[in-house]
Design a protein around this motif. Structure first.
Motif, PDB file in Angstrom:
ATOM      1  N   LYS A 178      26.035  49.698  51.525  1.00  0.00           N
ATOM      2  CA  LYS A 178      25.447  48.779  52.329  1.00  0.00           C
ATOM      3  C   LYS A 178      24.636  47.550  52.112  1.00  0.00           C
ATOM      4  O   LYS A 178      24.584  47.422  50.632  1.00  0.00           O
ATOM      5  CB  LYS A 178      23.959  49.551  52.926  1.00  0.00           C
ATOM      6  N   PRO A 179      24.940  46.497  52.414  1.00  0.00           N
ATOM      7  CA  PRO A 179      24.840  44.539  52.195  1.00  0.00           C
ATOM      8  C   PRO A 179      23.025  45.159  51.118  1.00  0.00           C
ATOM      9  O   PRO A 179      22.381  45.581  51.786  1.00  0.00           O
ATOM     10  CB  PRO A 179      25.150  43.885  52.927  1.00  0.00           C
ATOM     11  N   THR A 180      23.168  44.627  50.471  1.00  0.00           N
ATOM     12  CA  THR A 180      21.594  44.444  49.118  1.00  0.00           C
ATOM     13  C   THR A 180      21.050  42.753  49.414  1.00  0.00           C
ATOM     14  O   THR A 180      19.951  42.985  48.993  1.00  0.00           O
ATOM     15  CB  THR A 180      21.574  45.262  48.019  1.00  0.00           C
ATOM     16  N   SER A 181      21.901  41.527  49.688  1.00  0.00           N
ATOM     17  CA  SER A 181      21.807  40.581  49.304  1.00  0.00           C
ATOM     18  C   SER A 181      22.248  39.674  51.044  1.00  0.00           C
ATOM     19  O   SER A 181      23.053  39.918  51.654  1.00  0.00           O
ATOM     20  CB  SER A 181      22.371  39.874  48.292  1.00  0.00           C
ATOM     21  N   PRO A 182      21.696  38.603  51.932  1.00  0.00           N
ATOM     22  CA  PRO A 182      22.309  37.285  52.411  1.00  0.00           C
ATOM     23  C   PRO A 182      23.669  37.265  51.943  1.00  0.00           C
ATOM     24  O   PRO A 182      24.578  37.201  53.207  1.00  0.00           O
ATOM     25  CB  PRO A 182      21.597  36.679  52.831  1.00  0.00           C
ATOM     26  N   LEU A 183      23.958  37.046  51.077  1.00  0.00           N
ATOM     27  CA  LEU A 183      24.951  36.249  50.454  1.00  0.00           C
ATOM     28  C   LEU A 183      26.448  37.432  49.762  1.00  0.00           C
ATOM     29  O   LEU A 183      25.634  38.600  49.171  1.00  0.00           O
ATOM     30  CB  LEU A 183      24.912  35.246  49.063  1.00  0.00           C
ATOM     31  N   ARG A 184      26.990  38.049  50.230  1.00  0.00           N
ATOM     32  CA  ARG A 184      27.894  38.422  50.038  1.00  0.00           C
ATOM     33  C   ARG A 184      29.573  38.480  49.897  1.00  0.00           C
ATOM     34  O   ARG A 184      29.988  37.722  50.107  1.00  0.00           O
ATOM     35  CB  ARG A 184      27.867  39.913  51.231  1.00  0.00           C
ATOM     36  N   LEU A 185      30.106  39.075  48.618  1.00  0.00           N
ATOM     37  CA  LEU A 185      31.410  38.470  48.125  1.00  0.00           C
ATOM     38  C   LEU A 185      32.129  39.215  48.063  1.00  0.00           C
ATOM     39  O   LEU A 185      32.028  40.675  46.883  1.00  0.00           O
ATOM     40  CB  LEU A 185      31.321  37.877  46.652  1.00  0.00           C
ATOM     41  N   LEU A 186      33.120  39.932  48.229  1.00  0.00           N
ATOM     42  CA  LEU A 186      33.740  40.930  48.257  1.00  0.00           C
ATOM     43  C   LEU A 186      35.177  40.604  47.185  1.00  0.00           C
ATOM     44  O   LEU A 186      36.061  39.628  47.905  1.00  0.00           O
ATOM     45  CB  LEU A 186      34.331  41.723  49.619  1.00  0.00           C
ATOM     46  N   HIS A 187      35.873  41.390  46.765  1.00  0.00           N
ATOM     47  CA  HIS A 187      37.049  40.980  45.878  1.00  0.00           C
ATOM     48  C   HIS A 187      37.543  42.302  46.152  1.00  0.00           C
ATOM     49  O   HIS A 187      37.296  43.715  46.237  1.00  0.00           O
ATOM     50  CB  HIS A 187      36.946  41.261  44.189  1.00  0.00           C
ATOM     51  N   VAL A 188      38.895  41.987  46.886  1.00  0.00           N
ATOM     52  CA  VAL A 188      40.150  42.988  46.846  1.00  0.00           C
ATOM     53  C   VAL A 188      41.093  43.349  45.897  1.00  0.00           C
ATOM     54  O   VAL A 188      41.610  42.182  45.459  1.00  0.00           O
ATOM     55  CB  VAL A 188      40.342  42.903  48.187  1.00  0.00           C
ATOM     56  N   HIS A 189      41.154  44.023  45.142  1.00  0.00           N
ATOM     57  CA  HIS A 189      42.151  44.346  43.841  1.00  0.00           C
ATOM     58  C   HIS A 189      43.423  45.105  44.286  1.00  0.00           C
ATOM     59  O   HIS A 189      42.640  46.696  44.499  1.00  0.00           O
ATOM     60  CB  HIS A 189      40.729  44.764  42.699  1.00  0.00           C
ATOM     61  N   ALA A 190      44.049  45.592  43.609  1.00  0.00           N
ATOM     62  CA  ALA A 190      44.639  46.653  43.432  1.00  0.00           C
ATOM     63  C   ALA A 190      44.376  48.146  42.550  1.00  0.00           C
ATOM     64  O   ALA A 190      45.243  48.864  43.143  1.00  0.00           O
ATOM     65  CB  ALA A 190      46.267  45.638  42.946  1.00  0.00           C
ATOM     66  N   HIS A 191      44.280  47.721  41.579  1.00  0.00           N
ATOM     67  CA  HIS A 191      43.994  48.756  40.241  1.00  0.00           C
ATOM     68  C   HIS A 191      42.718  48.785  40.077  1.00  0.00           C
ATOM     69  O   HIS A 191      42.692  47.740  39.405  1.00  0.00           O
ATOM     70  CB  HIS A 191      44.777  48.588  39.325  1.00  0.00           C
ATOM     71  N   PRO A 192      42.406  49.086  39.150  1.00  0.00           N
ATOM     72  CA  PRO A 192      40.993  50.041  38.165  1.00  0.00           C
ATOM     73  C   PRO A 192      41.325  48.843  37.331  1.00  0.00           C
ATOM     74  O   PRO A 192      42.705  49.703  36.091  1.00  0.00           O
ATOM     75  CB  PRO A 192      40.609  51.186  37.786  1.00  0.00           C
ATOM     76  N   ASP A 193      41.296  47.869  36.702  1.00  0.00           N
ATOM     77  CA  ASP A 193      40.982  46.644  35.398  1.00  0.00           C
ATOM     78  C   ASP A 193      41.354  45.632  35.719  1.00  0.00           C
ATOM     79  O   ASP A 193      41.019  45.217  35.846  1.00  0.00           O
ATOM     80  CB  ASP A 193      42.477  47.504  34.273  1.00  0.00           C
ATOM     81  N   ASP A 194      41.676  45.926  37.128  1.00  0.00           N
ATOM     82  CA  ASP A 194      41.525  43.729  38.015  1.00  0.00           C
ATOM     83  C   ASP A 194      40.312  43.503  38.123  1.00  0.00           C
ATOM     84  O   ASP A 194      40.278  42.046  37.797  1.00  0.00           O
ATOM     85  CB  ASP A 194      42.323  44.244  39.457  1.00  0.00           C
ATOM     86  N   GLU A 195      39.507  44.065  38.379  1.00  0.00           N
ATOM     87  CA  GLU A 195      38.532  43.957  38.319  1.00  0.00           C
ATOM     88  C   GLU A 195      38.059  42.702  37.151  1.00  0.00           C
ATOM     89  O   GLU A 195      36.870  42.018  37.714  1.00  0.00           O
ATOM     90  CB  GLU A 195      37.063  44.409  38.521  1.00  0.00           C
ATOM     91  N   SER A 196      38.246  43.491  35.766  1.00  0.00           N
ATOM     92  CA  SER A 196      37.866  42.747  34.810  1.00  0.00           C
ATOM     93  C   SER A 196      38.544  41.971  34.504  1.00  0.00           C
ATOM     94  O   SER A 196      38.503  40.851  33.389  1.00  0.00           O
ATOM     95  CB  SER A 196      37.766  43.780  33.443  1.00  0.00           C
ATOM     96  N   SER A 197      40.041  42.107  34.662  1.00  0.00           N
ATOM     97  CA  SER A 197      40.883  40.919  34.131  1.00  0.00           C
ATOM     98  C   SER A 197      41.168  39.439  34.970  1.00  0.00           C
ATOM     99  O   SER A 197      41.880  38.612  34.357  1.00  0.00           O
ATOM    100  CB  SER A 197      42.509  41.506  33.537  1.00  0.00           C
ATOM    101  N   LYS A 198      40.577  39.782  36.340  1.00  0.00           N
ATOM    102  CA  LYS A 198      41.074  38.595  37.258  1.00  0.00           C
ATOM    103  C   LYS A 198      39.713  38.715  38.042  1.00  0.00           C
ATOM    104  O   LYS A 198      39.125  39.513  38.618  1.00  0.00           O
ATOM    105  CB  LYS A 198      42.133  39.078  37.982  1.00  0.00           C
ATOM    106  N   GLY A 199      38.547  37.625  37.464  1.00  0.00           N
ATOM    107  CA  GLY A 199      38.397  36.737  38.088  1.00  0.00           C
ATOM    108  C   GLY A 199      36.707  37.909  37.387  1.00  0.00           C
ATOM    109  O   GLY A 199      35.980  37.300  38.333  1.00  0.00           O
ATOM    110  N   ALA A 200      36.501  38.253  35.996  1.00  0.00           N
ATOM    111  CA  ALA A 200      35.588  38.576  35.885  1.00  0.00           C
ATOM    112  C   ALA A 200      34.178  37.634  35.982  1.00  0.00           C
ATOM    113  O   ALA A 200      33.337  37.913  35.933  1.00  0.00           O
ATOM    114  CB  ALA A 200      35.610  39.622  34.918  1.00  0.00           C
ATOM    115  N   ALA A 201      34.573  36.056  35.237  1.00  0.00           N
ATOM    116  CA  ALA A 201      33.595  35.419  35.554  1.00  0.00           C
ATOM    117  C   ALA A 201      33.106  35.279  36.328  1.00  0.00           C
ATOM    118  O   ALA A 201      32.164  34.228  36.545  1.00  0.00           O
ATOM    119  CB  ALA A 201      34.796  34.643  33.965  1.00  0.00           C
ATOM    120  N   THR A 202      33.896  34.971  37.011  1.00  0.00           N
ATOM    121  CA  THR A 202      32.912  34.247  38.989  1.00  0.00           C
ATOM    122  C   THR A 202      32.539  35.330  39.113  1.00  0.00           C
ATOM    123  O   THR A 202      30.841  34.914  39.782  1.00  0.00           O
ATOM    124  CB  THR A 202      34.655  34.082  39.717  1.00  0.00           C
ATOM    125  N   THR A 203      32.379  36.519  39.190  1.00  0.00           N
ATOM    126  CA  THR A 203      32.124  38.181  39.650  1.00  0.00           C
ATOM    127  C   THR A 203      30.425  37.655  38.564  1.00  0.00           C
ATOM    128  O   THR A 203      29.358  37.687  39.170  1.00  0.00           O
ATOM    129  CB  THR A 203      32.515  39.070  39.049  1.00  0.00           C
TER     130      THR A 203
END
Length: 201
Positions: A3-28
């Motif tokens: 459930k939401p834990t902050s008033p500001l929330r960001l959802l990344h939708v990725h295809a595979h495990p590892d995409d969260e690390s190779s695509k946009g990790a610095a932004t995260t």
């Protein structure tokens, strides 16, 4: 589903495990540092991926690849300080044909329902996904784009998927463009300036 834990929330939708690390990790990392709650929705289990670390290559590890991908995802989520949810689709692979039980073969509007539930539960103001070409033309990345676009629209429609909770309108939708010409041109320049042979020429 977290459930939401902050008033500001960001959802990344990725295809595979590892995409969260190779695509946009610095932004995260940047937004987590600002106190923004970040959730990654991973569409597939990466079952048809490859083991690239030579020290990990073995018949045993090949046989338990789905388990390895899940443990790697858990470690990445801990490092990035994010929440993560699996949508439960099967990796389509990069072969010439898509198997009928895999993610890329699903009906877009039906498959989007799983993501509609995630959006309505988490209530992100911002969603990121890949562009129409998937960032690169992997069938699962292209399908990720398709279901994200469909789910963002459907999540805001109270007549669509009423069993998934109250409607939620995403304020902003961005494409992850990690794989673009400008990035590789900069890497190519840096390799030449360092006196190295560039694989990007």
């Amino acid at each position: 589903m977290p459930k939401p834990t902050s008033p500001l929330r960001l959802l990344h939708v990725h295809a595979h495990p590892d995409d969260e690390s190779s695509k946009g990790a610095a932004t995260t990392a940047y937004y987590r540092n600002q106190g923004v709650a970040v959730l990654v929705a991973t569409c597939t289990g990466g079952e048809r991926g490859d083991i690239l670390n030579p020290k990990m290559v073995s018949a045993d590890n090949e046989a338990r690849l789905p388990e390895l991908r899940r443990s790697e995802m858990a470690a990445a989520a801990k490092i990035l300080d994010i929440e993560q949810v699996w949508l439960g689709f099967i990796d389509s692979g990069m072969g010439p044909e898509v198997e009928p039980d895999t993610f890329a073969a699903q009906d877009v509007d039906v498959a989007a329902g799983r993501l509609v539930k995630v959006i309505r539960d988490f209530r992100p103001q911002v969603v990121t996904t890949y562009d129409e070409n998937g960032g690169y033309p992997h069938p699962d990345h292209i399908m990720t784009h398709k279901i994200t676009m469909a789910a963002v629209e459907a999540a805001a429609d109270p007549t669509a998927w009423p069993e998934h909770g109250p409607a939620w309108k995403v304020t902003k939708l961005y494409y992850d463009i990690t794989l673009h010409r400008g990035r590789y041109a900069a890497l190519d320049r840096a390799m030449h300036e360092a006196g190295l042979e560039s694989p990007y020429t």
